[in-house]
Design an enzyme around this catalytic site. Structure first.
Site, PDB file in Angstrom:
ATOM      1  N   CYS A 168      11.710  -8.087   1.877  1.00  0.00           N
ATOM      2  CA  CYS A 168      12.865  -8.673   1.199  1.00  0.00           C
ATOM      3  C   CYS A 168      14.014  -7.653   1.144  1.00  0.00           C
ATOM      4  O   CYS A 168      13.784  -6.464   0.996  1.00  0.00           O
ATOM      5  CB  CYS A 168      12.599  -9.137  -0.224  1.00  0.00           C
ATOM      6  SG  CYS A 168      11.283 -10.332  -0.361  1.00  0.00           S
ATOM      7  N   ARG A 195      14.000  -6.854   7.018  1.00  0.00           N
ATOM      8  CA  ARG A 195      13.068  -6.715   5.902  1.00  0.00           C
ATOM      9  C   ARG A 195      12.379  -8.026   5.530  1.00  0.00           C
ATOM     10  O   ARG A 195      11.498  -8.052   4.674  1.00  0.00           O
ATOM     11  CB  ARG A 195      13.805  -6.172   4.664  1.00  0.00           C
ATOM     12  CG  ARG A 195      14.380  -4.791   4.849  1.00  0.00           C
ATOM     13  CD  ARG A 195      15.180  -4.386   3.630  1.00  0.00           C
ATOM     14  NE  ARG A 195      14.341  -4.286   2.456  1.00  0.00           N
ATOM     15  CZ  ARG A 195      13.687  -3.191   2.085  1.00  0.00           C
ATOM     16  NH1 ARG A 195      13.780  -2.097   2.797  1.00  0.00           N
ATOM     17  NH2 ARG A 195      12.961  -3.187   1.001  1.00  0.00           N
ATOM     18  N   TRP A 246      10.959 -12.240   2.453  1.00  0.00           N
ATOM     19  CA  TRP A 246       9.666 -12.215   3.148  1.00  0.00           C
ATOM     20  C   TRP A 246       8.673 -12.760   2.131  1.00  0.00           C
ATOM     21  O   TRP A 246       8.411 -12.145   1.098  1.00  0.00           O
ATOM     22  CB  TRP A 246       9.305 -10.789   3.553  1.00  0.00           C
ATOM     23  CG  TRP A 246       8.063 -10.721   4.375  1.00  0.00           C
ATOM     24  CD1 TRP A 246       7.957 -11.004   5.710  1.00  0.00           C
ATOM     25  CD2 TRP A 246       6.756 -10.340   3.940  1.00  0.00           C
ATOM     26  NE1 TRP A 246       6.660 -10.827   6.112  1.00  0.00           N
ATOM     27  CE2 TRP A 246       5.893 -10.423   5.062  1.00  0.00           C
ATOM     28  CE3 TRP A 246       6.214  -9.944   2.724  1.00  0.00           C
ATOM     29  CZ2 TRP A 246       4.533 -10.117   4.993  1.00  0.00           C
ATOM     30  CZ3 TRP A 246       4.863  -9.640   2.647  1.00  0.00           C
ATOM     31  CH2 TRP A 246       4.044  -9.733   3.780  1.00  0.00           C
ATOM     32  N   ASN A 303      13.211  -8.041  -5.271  1.00  0.00           N
ATOM     33  CA  ASN A 303      12.341  -7.552  -4.198  1.00  0.00           C
ATOM     34  C   ASN A 303      11.171  -6.849  -4.862  1.00  0.00           C
ATOM     35  O   ASN A 303      11.386  -5.995  -5.724  1.00  0.00           O
ATOM     36  CB  ASN A 303      13.160  -6.579  -3.325  1.00  0.00           C
ATOM     37  CG  ASN A 303      12.299  -5.801  -2.359  1.00  0.00           C
ATOM     38  OD1 ASN A 303      11.195  -6.225  -2.016  1.00  0.00           O
ATOM     39  ND2 ASN A 303      12.794  -4.667  -1.914  1.00  0.00           N
ATOM     40  N   GLY A 304       9.944  -7.228  -4.484  1.00  0.00           N
ATOM     41  CA  GLY A 304       8.761  -6.624  -5.103  1.00  0.00           C
ATOM     42  C   GLY A 304       7.811  -7.708  -5.579  1.00  0.00           C
ATOM     43  O   GLY A 304       7.896  -8.846  -5.113  1.00  0.00           O
ATOM     44  N   GLU A 322      -2.598   1.506  19.067  1.00  0.00           N
ATOM     45  CA  GLU A 322      -1.166   1.259  18.923  1.00  0.00           C
ATOM     46  C   GLU A 322      -0.672   0.272  19.995  1.00  0.00           C
ATOM     47  O   GLU A 322       0.133  -0.618  19.714  1.00  0.00           O
ATOM     48  CB  GLU A 322      -0.408   2.598  18.986  1.00  0.00           C
ATOM     49  CG  GLU A 322       1.102   2.520  18.937  1.00  0.00           C
ATOM     50  CD  GLU A 322       1.669   1.823  17.698  1.00  0.00           C
ATOM     51  OE1 GLU A 322       0.915   1.530  16.756  1.00  0.00           O
ATOM     52  OE2 GLU A 322       2.874   1.539  17.717  1.00  0.00           O
ATOM     53  N   LYS A 376       1.072  -3.295  19.155  1.00  0.00           N
ATOM     54  CA  LYS A 376       2.385  -3.695  19.667  1.00  0.00           C
ATOM     55  C   LYS A 376       2.299  -5.076  20.312  1.00  0.00           C
ATOM     56  O   LYS A 376       3.128  -5.935  20.069  1.00  0.00           O
ATOM     57  CB  LYS A 376       2.919  -2.709  20.717  1.00  0.00           C
ATOM     58  CG  LYS A 376       3.407  -1.386  20.243  1.00  0.00           C
ATOM     59  CD  LYS A 376       4.693  -1.403  19.449  1.00  0.00           C
ATOM     60  CE  LYS A 376       4.452  -1.657  17.978  1.00  0.00           C
ATOM     61  NZ  LYS A 376       4.165  -0.553  17.127  1.00  0.00           N
ATOM     62  N   GLU A 429       1.762  -7.899  17.714  1.00  0.00           N
ATOM     63  CA  GLU A 429       2.922  -8.150  16.866  1.00  0.00           C
ATOM     64  C   GLU A 429       3.964  -9.028  17.528  1.00  0.00           C
ATOM     65  O   GLU A 429       4.535  -9.902  16.890  1.00  0.00           O
ATOM     66  CB  GLU A 429       3.617  -6.820  16.531  1.00  0.00           C
ATOM     67  CG  GLU A 429       2.959  -6.023  15.469  1.00  0.00           C
ATOM     68  CD  GLU A 429       3.746  -4.747  15.205  1.00  0.00           C
ATOM     69  OE1 GLU A 429       4.326  -4.633  14.131  1.00  0.00           O
ATOM     70  OE2 GLU A 429       3.783  -3.869  16.093  1.00  0.00           O
ATOM     71  N   HIS A 480     -21.349  -0.882  23.276  1.00  0.00           N
ATOM     72  CA  HIS A 480     -22.129  -1.115  22.058  1.00  0.00           C
ATOM     73  C   HIS A 480     -21.849  -2.494  21.456  1.00  0.00           C
ATOM     74  O   HIS A 480     -22.077  -2.704  20.269  1.00  0.00           O
ATOM     75  CB  HIS A 480     -21.858  -0.010  21.039  1.00  0.00           C
ATOM     76  CG  HIS A 480     -22.290   1.341  21.535  1.00  0.00           C
ATOM     77  ND1 HIS A 480     -23.619   1.682  21.688  1.00  0.00           N
ATOM     78  CD2 HIS A 480     -21.585   2.403  21.986  1.00  0.00           C
ATOM     79  CE1 HIS A 480     -23.712   2.905  22.181  1.00  0.00           C
ATOM     80  NE2 HIS A 480     -22.478   3.366  22.380  1.00  0.00           N
ATOM     81  N   LYS A 530       9.984  -5.413   8.202  1.00  0.00           N
ATOM     82  CA  LYS A 530      10.073  -4.012   8.613  1.00  0.00           C
ATOM     83  C   LYS A 530       9.531  -3.071   7.557  1.00  0.00           C
ATOM     84  O   LYS A 530       8.947  -2.049   7.870  1.00  0.00           O
ATOM     85  CB  LYS A 530      11.539  -3.686   8.911  1.00  0.00           C
ATOM     86  CG  LYS A 530      11.761  -2.294   9.478  1.00  0.00           C
ATOM     87  CD  LYS A 530      11.260  -2.176  10.895  1.00  0.00           C
ATOM     88  CE  LYS A 530      11.310  -0.783  11.431  1.00  0.00           C
ATOM     89  NZ  LYS A 530      10.400  -0.599  12.564  1.00  0.00           N
TER      90      LYS A 530
END
Ligand code: F6R
Length: 603
Positions: free
Chosen positions: A2, A27, A75, A99-100, A479, A483, A486, A502, A598
């Protein structure tokens, strides 16, 4: 997670709020909204989805003259991304953006409902405005009512509230979510980060947790958690926004991949001498009595930490453990004071990571943060900080921040190696020469990009991807898989090459894509055997290496390097471009992939 903006002044309030929100859209972009109070009248606009929708809705709205306004880009946490759940949230005569997360919102909601309050949304935020108004009825003073409401809120917040009962005032409070005040000429602003304020303000006031107060056109009143008056410190704001624009690239992510050579040079700048790493910001005392390093982070930053753990043990000969912040918070961890607790965060605001930092401090550990944002909550909280100098990263999928984290970690492992005499001067000098060469290894050549672009068309389907590697190439595999997940929404996993047999190898068939990281300078033969095992089971193999591999279906050739860390950095670029091009072919929103944000300032 947010973004919020606020404005007091005579200029075009709508444009200022919307421009600010577009800088903060990374955000969160589930919905957006603005509320403007002018001549005791509210104008309110909300729209689901990207900011563009709100812009379309406000086309005919042209407020002129003095006004106050607040805006929000969401968000979603509590309640679906609907217009009713979009901020600003309304009371009888007031609006709030937040925000929060308000942790005790349910009990507050219950109490307010028994007082006759009717709730319109499913959000935690809406309780704030009703709580304020309920106290206002009793206390009559808006400031007293705002404080009484704050006293009842538990959780993380950055809040802006406007009310007809104080029509020239914005009330604010910050606790655990970022917010700053911008000071322009005859106008004042609020924002969740400094980017929206660049060009509008020369000075800013960074707010600290627990701080609250109000702004009018002529007053800035900031108070501590216990409502004692504070004299806020004004800090200068950078003047150029240019680096935050796309500069001709299709996406911010693409621009940020291409920028890596430059930002790595910036990160190295002034920190290398012949056989020493210079971190002016570090006092050697930080490492006195330290026998272990614990690295803690989330997501991409966790991957860089995991890769760093190999370097710390190998070069600095110091015990190193790595923790996922959201797990560490609740595992009732053993913490001993001979451990240096290091958090890694691009934003410096990630709620889980920030909380682990506070836990370590409460347990009496020394703390260090590796971060990309100066003045962020983590930088302000930790005993020491190293900035990664990646510049503003706008693509939601992190690229250049990861690259600079890895550079800082490599340098830090050598800095410690020197302190602990675990490498000779000659070895250090050799490593430093290698560090100097990283910027050249990450330059994107047209040939490489074109090769990956062409290859990407073969990887748009299948039932999954396994990215595999050994040693530092295992976190790099993680990573690479993150990527791809996402921005392509395809299923991908990162795995240590030696672990496939395994269990996961049971999945191998031609529709299972293996992206094999095969560095020539580190465990090549071991990795090769593991890839051969997959090839024998008909998995489709895309090998990334400096040398051709005859069992691969596809091959992305990197340059020949003399050290595996150079192979690491070039493969990192390959994986970033691979995800980017697949996402482009699938028609996805590369910079703002679905369901993500973000900066994750909620747990
Ligand atoms: C992935 C990504 C996230 C972040 C994670 C932690 O591309 O960006 O996984 O790495 O949310 O964020 P920071 O580093 O800001 O603490």
């Amino acid at each position: 997670m947010c973004g919020i903006v606020g404005y007091i002044g005579k200029n075009s309030v709508k444009d200022i709020l919307l421009d600010g929100l577009s800088e903060l859209e990374y955000r969160g972009y589930d919905s957006a909204g603005i509320a403007v109070l002018q001549d005791s009248n509210f104008s309110i606009y909300k729209a689901v989805g990207k900011l563009e929708n709100l812009k379309n809705k406000t086309k005919e709205f042209h407020p002129k003259g003095f006004s106050i306004g607040i805006g929000h880009t969401r968000w979603a946490t509590h309640g679906k991304p609907t217009e009713l759940n979009a901020h600003p949230h309304i009371g009888e005569n007031s609006y709030v953006v937040h925000n929060g997360i308000i942790e005790n919102y349910q009990e507050l909601k219950q109490r307010l409902s028994t007082e006759g309050v009717h709730f319109l949304s499913q959000t935690d935020t809406e309780v704030i405005v009703h709580l304020f108004e309920s106290h206002l009825k009793r206390l009559k003073s808006p400031l007293e009512a705002f404080r009484a409401a704050l006293d009842e809120l538990h959780g993380a917040y950055a809040i802006l509230l406007i009310t007809k009962s104080a029509p020239d005032t914005i009330f604010f409070a910050k606790n655990g979510s970022p917010m700053l005040i911008g000071l322009g000429k005859d106008e004042k602003h609020f924002a969740s980060s400094d980017t929206p304020l660049i060009g509008l303000c020369k000075d800013v006031i960074y707010l600290y947790d627990g701080e609250n107060g109000y702004l009018t056109s002529d007053a800035i009143e900031v108070f501590s958690k216990s409502y004692e008056k504070i004299t806020p410190v004004h800090k200068a704001l950078p003047t150029s926004k240019l680096s935050a624009q796309k500069e001709g690239y299709r996406f911010f992510m693409e621009k940020e991949i291409y920028e890596q050579s430059q930002v790595i040079s910036d990160t190295l700048m002034g920190r290398l001498s012949k056989d020493t790493i210079l971190f002016e910001e570090l006092d050697e005392k930080l490492f006195e009595g330290i026998n272990e390093i614990k690295l803690c982070a989330c997501g991409t930053s966790y991957h860089s930490a995991l890769a760093a753990s190999y370097l710390f043990e190998r070069f600095a000969k110091i015990r190193c453990s790595v923790e996922i912040a959201s797990e560490f918070r609740y595992k009732e961890p053993m913490m001993s004071k001979d451990t240096l607790f290091v958090v890694i965060s691009q934003s410096g605001e990630t709620a889980d990571t920030l909380e682990t930092l506070k836990m370590a401090q409460a347990a009496g550990l020394k703390t260090l943060v590796i971060c990309n944002v100066d003045n962020s909550s983590m930088v302000r909280a930790a005993d020491a900080s190293i900035l990664t100098r990646a510049g503003i990263e706008k693509g939601v999928a992190s690229t250049k921040a990861f690259a600079t984290q890895m550079v800082v970690f490599w340098m830090l492992s050598l800095y410690l190696a020197k302190l602990r005499s675990s490498l000779t001067s000659a070895q250090l000098a050799e490593q430093i020469l290698l560090l100097r060469e990283i910027p050249a290894t990450v330059v994107v050549s047209d040939d490489l990009h074109e090769k990956i672009r062409r290859l990407s068309k073969r990887y748009l389907h299948g039932h999954g991807f396994f990215f595999i590697g050994r040693d530092v190439f295992y976190p790099l595999a993680l990573e690479g898989a993150l990527k791809l997940k996402e921005i392509s929404y395809l299923h991908a996993e990162g795995y240590p090459s030696g672990e496939m047999k395994h269990g996961p190898i049971a999945l191998a068939d031609p529709e299972l894509f293996t992206i094999a990281l095969m560095p020539v300078n580190l465990l090549y033969d071991k990795t090769k055997s593991n890839v051969e095992e997959l090839s024998a089971r008909d998995s489709t193999i895309c090998a990334i290496s400096a040398v051709a591999f005859d069992k691969a279906d596809d091959f992305i050739q990197i340059k020949e390097h003399k050290h595996y860390m150079h192979e690491f950095f070039e493969m990192m670029v390959v994986l970033q471009l691979f995800s980017l091009e697949i996402s482009v072919r699938l028609g996805n929103d590369v910079d703002m992939p679905r369901n993500l944000a973000k900066s994750v300032t909620v747990e």
